[in-house]
Design a protein around this motif. Structure first.
Motif, PDB file in Angstrom:
ATOM      1  N   ILE A   6      -3.792  -1.115 -21.577  1.00  0.00           N
ATOM      2  CA  ILE A   6      -4.427  -0.112 -20.637  1.00  0.00           C
ATOM      3  C   ILE A   6      -3.983  -0.272 -19.566  1.00  0.00           C
ATOM      4  O   ILE A   6      -3.646  -1.374 -18.798  1.00  0.00           O
ATOM      5  CB  ILE A   6      -5.907  -0.210 -20.771  1.00  0.00           C
ATOM      6  CG1 ILE A   6      -6.687  -0.165 -22.190  1.00  0.00           C
ATOM      7  CG2 ILE A   6      -6.559   0.463 -19.716  1.00  0.00           C
ATOM      8  CD1 ILE A   6      -8.143  -0.669 -22.410  1.00  0.00           C
ATOM      9  N   PRO A   7      -3.299   0.865 -18.587  1.00  0.00           N
ATOM     10  CA  PRO A   7      -2.998   1.017 -17.205  1.00  0.00           C
ATOM     11  C   PRO A   7      -4.026   0.236 -16.363  1.00  0.00           C
ATOM     12  O   PRO A   7      -5.222   0.402 -16.390  1.00  0.00           O
ATOM     13  CB  PRO A   7      -2.917   2.253 -16.846  1.00  0.00           C
ATOM     14  CG  PRO A   7      -2.448   2.770 -18.187  1.00  0.00           C
ATOM     15  CD  PRO A   7      -3.361   2.209 -19.340  1.00  0.00           C
ATOM     16  N   GLU A   8      -3.484  -0.535 -15.056  1.00  0.00           N
ATOM     17  CA  GLU A   8      -4.553  -0.997 -14.179  1.00  0.00           C
ATOM     18  C   GLU A   8      -5.402   0.032 -13.574  1.00  0.00           C
ATOM     19  O   GLU A   8      -6.498  -0.081 -13.544  1.00  0.00           O
ATOM     20  CB  GLU A   8      -3.492  -1.793 -13.290  1.00  0.00           C
ATOM     21  CG  GLU A   8      -4.544  -2.459 -12.140  1.00  0.00           C
ATOM     22  CD  GLU A   8      -3.580  -3.424 -11.304  1.00  0.00           C
ATOM     23  OE1 GLU A   8      -4.116  -3.493 -10.088  1.00  0.00           O
ATOM     24  OE2 GLU A   8      -2.412  -3.809 -11.772  1.00  0.00           O
ATOM     25  N   GLY A   9      -4.915   1.289 -13.340  1.00  0.00           N
ATOM     26  CA  GLY A   9      -5.863   2.309 -12.784  1.00  0.00           C
ATOM     27  C   GLY A   9      -6.887   2.661 -13.567  1.00  0.00           C
ATOM     28  O   GLY A   9      -7.954   2.855 -13.360  1.00  0.00           O
ATOM     29  N   VAL A  10      -6.559   2.694 -14.869  1.00  0.00           N
ATOM     30  CA  VAL A  10      -7.655   3.133 -15.962  1.00  0.00           C
ATOM     31  C   VAL A  10      -8.788   1.881 -15.881  1.00  0.00           C
ATOM     32  O   VAL A  10     -10.075   2.330 -16.149  1.00  0.00           O
ATOM     33  CB  VAL A  10      -6.911   3.372 -17.419  1.00  0.00           C
ATOM     34  CG1 VAL A  10      -7.915   3.624 -18.422  1.00  0.00           C
ATOM     35  CG2 VAL A  10      -5.872   4.595 -17.351  1.00  0.00           C
TER      36      VAL A  10
END
Length: 195
Positions: A6-10
């Motif tokens: 999971i990307p950090e922004g998500v």
């Protein structure tokens, strides 16, 4: 249960929604089917669908695309929100192209409608769309009509029969008009500037 990293922004969006609703971040990522977690996930899905595809969100959250879109729609319906526009729909950027008689004009990259193409060409020559589509066979209007046929023929999604139906002509007439305009351009622009 998480499929892809999971990307950090998500993760920030998930953590923000969980904190505001008094839940743990892990509760939104787990397969828990509680009412509070499901409602919070719907909000996360709706927020993420503004910037990401349902497929990517499904991979991150370990769920199906159908679950993502259904959860986001349920949240939007509860909150009275409108559905977001498609993630990958970018507006066509105008590009300058060389017109045969009018110099540099704006053309749009991407799909263009026949109405728009015909109106643009008719405007260049000082005619209306009805005159271009009409039965008149004066030389000046035929030149404009051939230019219109040629411009429509440059669009990959428009076939000869479709252009002919729009202009009230046979598809072979459209082909003839496209060839005539190409010949005219080759005569008047021998360097190939307008091709």
């Amino acid at each position: 249960m998480i499929g892809a990293p999971i990307p950090e922004g998500v993760l920030k969006v998930i953590a923000e929604v969980a904190r505001r609703r008094g839940l743990l971040t892990e509760a939104l990522l787990s397969p828990d089917q509680g009412v509070a977690a499901t409602a919070a996930r719907g909000e996360v899905y709706a927020r993420l669908l503004r910037q990401h595809t349902a497929r990517a969100i499904a991979a991150w959250m370990g769920r199906s695309k159908w679950t993502i879109t259904k959860g986001a729609k349920a949240y939007r319906d509860r909150m009275g929100l409108a559905a977001p526009k498609a993630v990958r729909s970018f507006p066509a950027r105008p590009v300058l192209v060389l017109s045969l008689w009018r110099g540099w004009v704006k053309a749009h990259a991407g799909r263009r409608r026949m109405d728009d193409i015909c109106a643009e060409v008719a405007g260049l020559y000082g005619y209306t769309v009805d005159q271009i589509k009409g039965p008149d066979r004066d030389q000046e209007i035929c030149v404009a009509r051939h230019h219109c046929m040629w411009a429509m023929g440059r669009e990959p999604h428009l076939s000869l029969p479709r252009i002919g139906k729009f202009l009230n002509r046979d598809h072979t007439t459209v082909l003839h008009g496209q060839r005539r305009h190409a010949e005219r351009m080759a005569r008047e622009w021998p360097e190939g500037l307008a091709a």
